[in-house]
Design an enzyme around this catalytic site. Structure first.
Site, mmCIF file in Angstrom:
data_model
loop_
_atom_site.group_PDB
_atom_site.id
_atom_site.type_symbol
_atom_site.label_atom_id
_atom_site.label_comp_id
_atom_site.label_asym_id
_atom_site.label_seq_id
_atom_site.Cartn_x
_atom_site.Cartn_y
_atom_site.Cartn_z
ATOM 1 N NE ARG A 7 -3.441 0.490 2.857
ATOM 2 C CZ ARG A 7 -4.115 0.209 4.120
ATOM 3 N NH1 ARG A 7 -4.673 -0.777 4.275
ATOM 4 N NH2 ARG A 7 -4.366 1.382 4.765
ATOM 5 N NE ARG A 24 -2.118 4.416 7.663
ATOM 6 C CZ ARG A 24 -1.689 3.233 7.255
ATOM 7 N NH1 ARG A 24 -0.660 3.070 6.751
ATOM 8 N NH2 ARG A 24 -2.515 2.231 7.673
HETATM 9 P P1 AP5 Z 1 -4.408 -5.523 9.016
HETATM 10 O O1 AP5 Z 1 -5.416 -6.399 9.081
HETATM 11 O O2 AP5 Z 1 -4.356 -4.970 7.490
HETATM 12 O O3 AP5 Z 1 -4.650 -4.239 9.942
HETATM 13 P P2 AP5 Z 1 -5.609 -3.025 9.803
HETATM 14 O O4 AP5 Z 1 -5.872 -2.519 11.154
HETATM 15 O O5 AP5 Z 1 -6.696 -3.360 9.128
HETATM 16 O O6 AP5 Z 1 -4.677 -1.872 9.358
HETATM 17 P P3 AP5 Z 1 -4.915 -0.780 8.307
HETATM 18 O O7 AP5 Z 1 -3.638 -0.052 7.952
HETATM 19 O O8 AP5 Z 1 -5.855 -1.272 7.213
HETATM 20 O O9 AP5 Z 1 -5.859 0.200 8.987
HETATM 21 P P4 AP5 Z 1 -5.932 1.602 8.642
HETATM 22 O O10 AP5 Z 1 -6.990 2.085 9.854
HETATM 23 O O11 AP5 Z 1 -4.778 2.459 8.826
HETATM 24 O O12 AP5 Z 1 -6.398 1.773 6.944
HETATM 25 P P5 AP5 Z 1 -7.751 1.944 6.614
HETATM 26 O O13 AP5 Z 1 -7.739 0.888 5.256
HETATM 27 O O14 AP5 Z 1 -8.885 1.589 7.289
HETATM 28 O O15 AP5 Z 1 -3.032 -5.943 9.597
HETATM 29 C C1 AP5 Z 1 -1.695 -5.062 9.311
HETATM 30 C C2 AP5 Z 1 -0.692 -6.291 8.965
HETATM 31 O O16 AP5 Z 1 -0.311 -6.982 10.442
HETATM 32 C C3 AP5 Z 1 -1.016 -7.328 8.030
HETATM 33 O O17 AP5 Z 1 0.447 -7.500 7.330
HETATM 34 C C4 AP5 Z 1 -1.523 -8.557 8.780
HETATM 35 O O18 AP5 Z 1 -0.873 -9.588 7.909
HETATM 36 C C5 AP5 Z 1 -0.403 -8.167 9.988
HETATM 37 N N1 AP5 Z 1 -1.085 -8.944 11.116
HETATM 38 C C6 AP5 Z 1 -2.587 -8.886 11.527
HETATM 39 N N2 AP5 Z 1 -2.716 -9.653 12.667
HETATM 40 C C7 AP5 Z 1 -1.545 -9.946 13.088
HETATM 41 C C8 AP5 Z 1 -1.163 -10.546 14.488
HETATM 42 N N3 AP5 Z 1 -1.802 -11.039 15.281
HETATM 43 N N4 AP5 Z 1 0.040 -10.995 14.488
HETATM 44 C C9 AP5 Z 1 0.986 -10.555 13.629
HETATM 45 N N5 AP5 Z 1 0.821 -9.937 12.407
HETATM 46 C C10 AP5 Z 1 -0.362 -9.601 12.250
HETATM 47 O O19 AP5 Z 1 -7.771 3.130 6.084
HETATM 48 C C11 AP5 Z 1 -6.957 4.003 4.786
HETATM 49 C C12 AP5 Z 1 -7.041 5.198 4.673
HETATM 50 O O20 AP5 Z 1 -8.299 5.313 4.070
HETATM 51 C C13 AP5 Z 1 -7.128 6.158 5.923
HETATM 52 O O21 AP5 Z 1 -5.939 6.777 6.118
HETATM 53 C C14 AP5 Z 1 -7.977 7.334 5.417
HETATM 54 O O22 AP5 Z 1 -7.366 8.136 4.625
HETATM 55 C C15 AP5 Z 1 -9.093 6.680 4.473
HETATM 56 N N6 AP5 Z 1 -10.091 6.194 5.566
HETATM 57 C C16 AP5 Z 1 -10.761 5.160 5.877
HETATM 58 N N7 AP5 Z 1 -11.935 4.967 6.508
HETATM 59 C C17 AP5 Z 1 -11.953 6.381 6.694
HETATM 60 C C18 AP5 Z 1 -13.098 7.085 7.717
HETATM 61 N N8 AP5 Z 1 -13.683 6.318 8.371
HETATM 62 N N9 AP5 Z 1 -13.003 8.538 7.642
HETATM 63 C C19 AP5 Z 1 -12.065 9.041 6.876
HETATM 64 N N10 AP5 Z 1 -11.143 8.514 6.059
HETATM 65 C C20 AP5 Z 1 -11.105 7.105 6.198
#
Ligand code: AP5
Ligand code: ZN
Length: 212
Positions: A156, A167
């Protein structure tokens, strides 16, 4: 589901939604699909996402409203990444009241910031099915390829270290206040999001059951 970037929200949401047979509504995934599809919504969102800032509330709220109005959400849904600030939480409440429903539980995933940086810098995602891997903690069977359909995995845009740090700041300032907000409503369940994925899933299921 609420928690810092990299807490494992997407990973857990995918497993739980499939076990509960309800759709996973991930605002990050919807935005990314719009960016890669080159839609108007994607064009609006991309600049914010690449910097690690939140997309403006009016854009995000309208998108979630459309998604929840679809038939498959009528029997329940799992929200991943929404709401992301207290204003969005207020809008969500109105949206759900209009649909004659409400939240059952808000699951908070806790993990420290150094772990988040390690997780996000090794994350790889599938452009076809959305499955998320980690080069070390959860590698695909064939390097660089999705287990499901063999698509080439990508990193990403917002998973660069400076953007990850930003972030995290956005999370602390804008999203973390939701924890107290939902605790006051009696909806909050907090679990440790460290250890193997299956153990986190087991904790999540126990916490959800206790609350519902
Ligand atoms: P993963 O499951 O991908 O983690 P995540 O919590 O989903 O992380 P994100 O980075 O997707 O969250 P985010 O909130 O920053 O992004 P989002 O897409 O919502 O796991 C991460 C990694 O760890 C993976 O490699 C996985 O394999 C590993 N892992 C998982 N569990 C593990 C474990 N137990 N042990 C070891 N490793 C593990 O948002 C992106 C962008 O979209 C935002 O920055 C914003 O610009 C926009 N956006 C999204 N929602 C909104 C909103 N509501 N309002 C405004 N903007 C928004
Ligand atoms: Zn795939």
């Amino acid at each position: 589901m609420v928690g810092p970037p990299g807490a494992g929200k997407g990973t857990q949401a995918q497993i739980l939604a499939s076990e509960l047979s309800i759709p996973k509504v991930s605002t990050g995934d919807i935005f990314r699909a719009n960016v890669s599809g080159g839609t108007e919504l994607g064009k609006k969102a991309k600049q914010y996402m690449d910097r690690g800032d939140l997309v403006p509330d009016e854009v995000t709220n309208a998108m979630v409203k459309d998604r929840l109005a679809r038939g498959d959400a009528a029997a329940g849904f799992l929200l991943d990444g929404f709401p992301r600030n207290v204003a969005q939480a207020g809008t969500l409440r109105t949206m759900l009241a209009d649909l004659d429903t409400g939240l059952d539980v808000v699951l908070e995933l806790r993990v420290d910031e150094e772990e988040v940086v390690k997780r996000l810098s090794g994350r790889r995602s599938c452009p076809e099915c959305g499955r998320v891997y980690h080069v070390e903690y959860d590698p695909p069977k064939v390097e660089g390829r999705c287990d499901n359909e063999g698509a080439e995995l990508y990193q990403r845009e917002d998973d660069r270290e400076e953007t990850i740090r930003h972030r995290l700041e956005v999370y602390r300032e804008q999203t973390a206040p939701l924890v107290a907000f939902y605790e006051a409503e009696g909806l909050l369940a907090t679990i440790a999001a460290t250890g193997p994925v299956e153990e986190v899933t087991a904790r999540a299921k126990a916490a959800i059951e206790e609350k519902t």
